[in-house]
Design a protein around this motif. Structure first.
Motif, PDB file in Angstrom:
ATOM      1  N   LEU A  50      32.068  -8.973  31.709  1.00 47.04           N
ATOM      2  CA  LEU A  50      32.480  -8.733  30.321  1.00 47.04           C
ATOM      3  C   LEU A  50      33.361  -9.878  29.832  1.00 47.04           C
ATOM      4  CD1 LEU A  50      33.406  -4.937  30.561  1.00 47.04           C
ATOM      5  CD2 LEU A  50      31.471  -5.901  29.286  1.00 47.04           C
ATOM      6  N   ARG A  51      33.171 -10.254  28.568  1.00 44.02           N
ATOM      7  CA  ARG A  51      33.987 -11.290  27.939  1.00 44.02           C
ATOM      8  C   ARG A  51      34.728 -10.681  26.741  1.00 44.02           C
ATOM      9  NH1 ARG A  51      33.129 -12.758  32.114  1.00 44.02           N
ATOM     10  NH2 ARG A  51      32.051 -14.620  32.878  1.00 44.02           N
ATOM     11  N   SER A  52      35.663 -11.425  26.210  1.00 48.01           N
ATOM     12  CA  SER A  52      36.479 -10.897  25.101  1.00 48.01           C
ATOM     13  C   SER A  52      35.622 -10.402  23.946  1.00 48.01           C
ATOM     14  CB  SER A  52      37.455 -11.970  24.615  1.00 48.01           C
ATOM     15  OG  SER A  52      38.466 -12.183  25.560  1.00 48.01           O
ATOM     16  N   TYR A  53      34.524 -11.099  23.660  1.00 51.53           N
ATOM     17  CA  TYR A  53      33.715 -10.707  22.502  1.00 51.53           C
ATOM     18  C   TYR A  53      32.926  -9.424  22.733  1.00 51.53           C
ATOM     19  CZ  TYR A  53      30.158 -13.368  25.141  1.00 51.53           C
ATOM     20  OH  TYR A  53      29.314 -13.856  26.117  1.00 51.53           O
ATOM     21  N   HIS A  54      32.897  -8.915  23.969  1.00 49.74           N
ATOM     22  CA  HIS A  54      32.268  -7.618  24.209  1.00 49.74           C
ATOM     23  C   HIS A  54      33.192  -6.466  23.802  1.00 49.74           C
ATOM     24  CE1 HIS A  54      29.751  -9.915  27.263  1.00 49.74           C
ATOM     25  NE2 HIS A  54      28.834  -9.274  26.553  1.00 49.74           N
ATOM     26  N   PHE A  55      34.496  -6.698  23.859  1.00 47.73           N
ATOM     27  CA  PHE A  55      35.458  -5.633  23.604  1.00 47.73           C
ATOM     28  C   PHE A  55      35.522  -5.311  22.105  1.00 47.73           C
ATOM     29  CE2 PHE A  55      36.549  -7.036  27.776  1.00 47.73           C
ATOM     30  CZ  PHE A  55      37.063  -5.912  28.415  1.00 47.73           C
ATOM     31  N   GLY A  56      35.782  -4.043  21.834  1.00 48.83           N
ATOM     32  CA  GLY A  56      35.814  -3.580  20.450  1.00 48.83           C
ATOM     33  C   GLY A  56      34.558  -2.849  20.040  1.00 48.83           C
ATOM     34  N   TYR A  57      33.499  -2.993  20.846  1.00 52.44           N
ATOM     35  CA  TYR A  57      32.238  -2.302  20.541  1.00 52.44           C
ATOM     36  C   TYR A  57      32.399  -0.803  20.777  1.00 52.44           C
ATOM     37  CZ  TYR A  57      27.340  -0.845  20.895  1.00 52.44           C
ATOM     38  OH  TYR A  57      26.143  -0.200  20.727  1.00 52.44           O
ATOM     39  N   LEU A  58      31.921  -0.024  19.826  1.00 48.70           N
ATOM     40  CA  LEU A  58      31.967   1.431  19.942  1.00 48.70           C
ATOM     41  C   LEU A  58      30.595   1.917  20.392  1.00 48.70           C
ATOM     42  CD1 LEU A  58      33.952   2.285  16.684  1.00 48.70           C
ATOM     43  CD2 LEU A  58      34.843   1.898  18.993  1.00 48.70           C
ATOM     44  N   ALA A  59      30.520   2.348  21.649  1.00 48.40           N
ATOM     45  CA  ALA A  59      29.241   2.781  22.232  1.00 48.40           C
ATOM     46  C   ALA A  59      28.738   4.057  21.567  1.00 48.40           C
ATOM     47  CB  ALA A  59      29.409   2.990  23.729  1.00 48.40           C
ATOM     48  N   GLY A  60      27.491   4.394  21.865  1.00 49.68           N
ATOM     49  CA  GLY A  60      26.786   5.466  21.179  1.00 49.68           C
ATOM     50  C   GLY A  60      27.521   6.783  21.044  1.00 49.68           C
ATOM     51  N   GLU A  61      28.179   7.263  22.107  1.00 51.45           N
ATOM     52  CA  GLU A  61      28.854   8.555  22.060  1.00 51.45           C
ATOM     53  C   GLU A  61      30.349   8.438  21.820  1.00 51.45           C
ATOM     54  OE1 GLU A  61      27.186  11.469  21.994  1.00 51.45           O
ATOM     55  OE2 GLU A  61      25.469  10.107  21.924  1.00 51.45           O
ATOM     56  N   ASP A  62      30.815   7.247  21.538  1.00 48.80           N
ATOM     57  CA  ASP A  62      32.235   7.072  21.232  1.00 48.80           C
ATOM     58  C   ASP A  62      32.565   7.883  19.976  1.00 48.80           C
ATOM     59  OD1 ASP A  62      34.608   5.853  19.891  1.00 48.80           O
ATOM     60  OD2 ASP A  62      34.559   4.551  21.642  1.00 48.80           O
ATOM     61  N   PRO A  63      33.558   8.770  20.042  1.00 47.24           N
ATOM     62  CA  PRO A  63      33.846   9.627  18.872  1.00 47.24           C
ATOM     63  C   PRO A  63      34.220   8.833  17.627  1.00 47.24           C
ATOM     64  CG  PRO A  63      35.591   9.804  20.517  1.00 47.24           C
ATOM     65  CD  PRO A  63      34.459   9.074  21.168  1.00 47.24           C
ATOM     66  N   GLU A  64      34.863   7.677  17.810  1.00 55.32           N
ATOM     67  CA  GLU A  64      35.205   6.864  16.635  1.00 55.32           C
ATOM     68  C   GLU A  64      33.942   6.340  15.965  1.00 55.32           C
ATOM     69  OE1 GLU A  64      37.743   2.870  15.382  1.00 55.32           O
ATOM     70  OE2 GLU A  64      38.250   3.962  17.218  1.00 55.32           O
ATOM     71  N   LYS A  65      32.956   5.957  16.767  1.00 57.76           N
ATOM     72  CA  LYS A  65      31.686   5.496  16.201  1.00 57.76           C
ATOM     73  C   LYS A  65      31.016   6.617  15.416  1.00 57.76           C
ATOM     74  CE  LYS A  65      27.052   3.832  17.298  1.00 57.76           C
ATOM     75  NZ  LYS A  65      26.424   4.832  16.393  1.00 57.76           N
ATOM     76  N   LEU A  66      31.025   7.815  15.982  1.00 57.94           N
ATOM     77  CA  LEU A  66      30.373   8.948  15.320  1.00 57.94           C
ATOM     78  C   LEU A  66      31.063   9.289  14.002  1.00 57.94           C
ATOM     79  CD1 LEU A  66      29.678  11.184  18.455  1.00 57.94           C
ATOM     80  CD2 LEU A  66      28.093   9.654  17.263  1.00 57.94           C
TER      81      LEU A  66
END
Length: 560
Positions: free
Chosen positions: A271-287
């Motif tokens: 993982l690199r810095s630019y990977h962080f911050g992504y909200l994966a599919g079931e992440d409640p914030e993304k939903l």
């Protein structure tokens, strides 16, 4: 974050005296005459304070307003106007007659009242600096404004197409293609490349000033002069919280890496810095984000939340400039123009939870300002304290801690979203310690490799990879430019906000569902502006002095 556009060496309320402050001479008179003299001194000082305030108030308010104009429309003309207003602020303290009167009161034994004593010391320091260090203060202010103008007029691009900071944030939350993510990250970092050398020059200018004031560096100077905390006290506070939340923070960090590893199909160590911050599919914030369709909806949600507490934002004297455009500062600020009468908010909202947090936070600052009693002595109206930051942070938490978005998703999803409040606090521990430790070390040695220092801090506190590229991402932190040494104030405020929220919800339940909240906040916190110490207010409201217990318990209890 709240703007306070006054001299770097002087802040009306939360300041301790510098090493150059006038020392009082011991009195040889008997105790009766000494007491009489002190009372006379206090009377004389109050009269002098009001004389000073009468001229100071319009100058400082105009300087705040000019700063607002420049931040919202960063043209050369507005920069010139802001420079002129700040020159007037600098010139105000270049007054030998007033300084002589202040020295006379000091030399006659000073004052006994604790509040007046602080004001006398602060004013003595301010006028002393205004005379002795006028050119240095002006040079630092001018340099800061030049960097701001360069940054505010800079247009970030991806593949030659203009993008706003809000759009960059959106990409980092939603885009799964690593190449696109890296381009978005690089676009932001280029804004850091643009000003990095200038920032280092400003850091050196600030250090030179601090050394003249008797400090090793400007970071230590700001801690003691503006934020009333000694470096060793800050170190202990940081280490205590880190120690008490260490296991929970590791669990959260490992969980984030695990989710990102699955989402991108790579090993955690890749993982690199630019990977962080992504909200994966079931992440409640993304939903939740998926259900916020427009940036205007963010405004509606926030205004409804404040209405639920008893505040009609549209009827308050708060001016809003909320959406991105060219030549506008890309961050979020509240401008306390005049206590009880005029506050303004600059933001760059998009349709996500982060934008609700931003607007709720800045409204917390601004409501504090407009509900401060304008009849207080001018020098007691200031709301740029740790308490106002704590209130703002508490308000910014409310998308999670209260039901602001519960109608957007299922009860199960919202329950997970609420739980994420503690996880966000845990992430905050690592990210804030990285920023604080970086800035402290930058001021200790601005000639070191700051790219490498930023990488080292990210590895140490945020669990980032040693394989990450060293970049000027550090220069994209707005506080380093406009609010030096301020991030530790967020850290201390986070402890207050947790303790405050626990006490308030014991009284009222969900704050946004009880209109008595506004009356209580106005009467017990806001009306006092800066006339009471943060510790005094906190003990009155919560029944106990400041402790990290509530903050650490929130993390440890939830993160199991």
């Amino acid at each position: 974050m709240q703007i306070r556009n006054i001299l770097p060496s002087f802040k009306v309320n939360n300041t301790t005296v510098s090493n150059n402050t006038i020392k009082t001479k011991p009195m040889k008179a008997d105790s009766v005459s000494f007491s009489t003299n002190i009372k006379e001194n206090e009377k004389n000082f109050i009269n002098l304070r009001e004389e000073i305030s009468k001229d100071m108030k319009p100058i400082m308010s105009n300087s705040e307003a000019a700063c607002w104009d420049f931040y919202t429309e960063s043209t050369p003309e507005n920069m010139d106007k802001m420079n002129v207003s700040q020159d007037k602020a600098n010139d105000f303290y270049d007054n030998k007659e007033i300084y002589a009167k202040l020295k006379e009161i000091n030399e006659a034994g000073g004052v006994a009242d604790k509040k007046l004593k602080k004001q006398l010391r602060n004013l003595t320091t301010a006028f002393g600096d205004g005379i002795e260090y006028k050119e240095e203060l002006k040079a630092m202010s001018t340099k800061e404004n030049e960097i701001s103008q360069k940054l505010n007029s800079y247009q970030m691009t991806i593949d030659g197409k203009p993008v706003s900071k809000a759009e960059i944030s959106k990409i980092m939350e939603t885009e799964k293609n690593p190449e696109v993510r890296k381009k978005a990250s690089d676009a932001k970092i280029k804004s850091g490349d643009l000003i990095a050398e200038d920032l280092v020059e400003l850091v050196k200018m600030r250090n030179d000033f601090a050394k003249k004031k008797g400090y090793d560096n400007y970071f230590d100077y700001m801690l003691e002069e503006n934020y009333d905390i000694k470096p060793k006290e800050l170190d202990k506070l940081l280490s205590d919280v880190a120690k008490n939340t260490k296991e929970s923070n590791k669990k959260v960090m490992d969980g984030v890496k695990s989710e990102l590893s699955k989402a991108f199909g790579i090993a955690p160590e890749d993982l690199r810095s630019y990977h962080f911050g992504y909200l994966a599919g079931e992440d409640p914030e993304k939903l939740v984000n998926d259900q916020i369709k427009t940036k205007e909806e963010v405004v509606d949600i926030s205004k409804r939340a404040y209405a639920g507490m008893g505040y009609d934002v549209d009827k308050l004297p708060i001016k809003l400039d909320l959406f991105p455009r060219e030549n506008k500062n890309t961050h979020g600020f509240s401008f306390p123009i005049e206590a009880g009468k005029d506050a303004r908010i600059l933001a760059n909202l998009t349709n996500n939870v982060s934008s609700i947090d931003t607007l709720m936070h800045e409204l917390g600052h601004s409501v504090f300002t407009v509900k401060t009693n304008p009849k207080l002595p001018y020098m007691e109206q200031d709301t740029t304290s740790t308490m106002t930051e704590a209130v703002a942070m508490m308000m910014g938490d409310m998308p999670r801690t209260e039901g602001l978005v519960k109608d957007k998703v299922s009860p199960e999803v919202f329950a997970k979203f609420q739980k994420s409040a503690a996880e966000e606090d845990s992430k905050f521990v690592g990210s804030s310690m990285a920023i604080i430790d970086f800035e402290r070390n930058m001021y200790k040695n601005p000639d070191q490799d700051l790219k490498q220092l930023w990488k080292d801090m990210s590895v140490k506190y945020k669990g980032r990879s040693e394989k990450d590229e060293a970049t000027n991402e550090w220069a994209t932190i707005p506080h380093f430019l406009s609010h030096p040494a301020y991030y530790q104030n967020y850290f201390r405020a986070s402890l207050i906000k947790a303790q405050l929220y626990d006490a308030l919800t014991e009284k009222f339940g969900n704050l946004t569902e009880n209109k008595d909240t506004a009356k209580y906040l106005n009467e017990h916190i806001f009306q006092y502006g800066g006339s009471k110490e943060d510790d005094e207010i906190l003990e009155e409201v919560t029944g106990k002095p400041l402790s990290a217990d509530a903050f650490c318990e929130r993390i440890n209890k939830t993160v199991k």
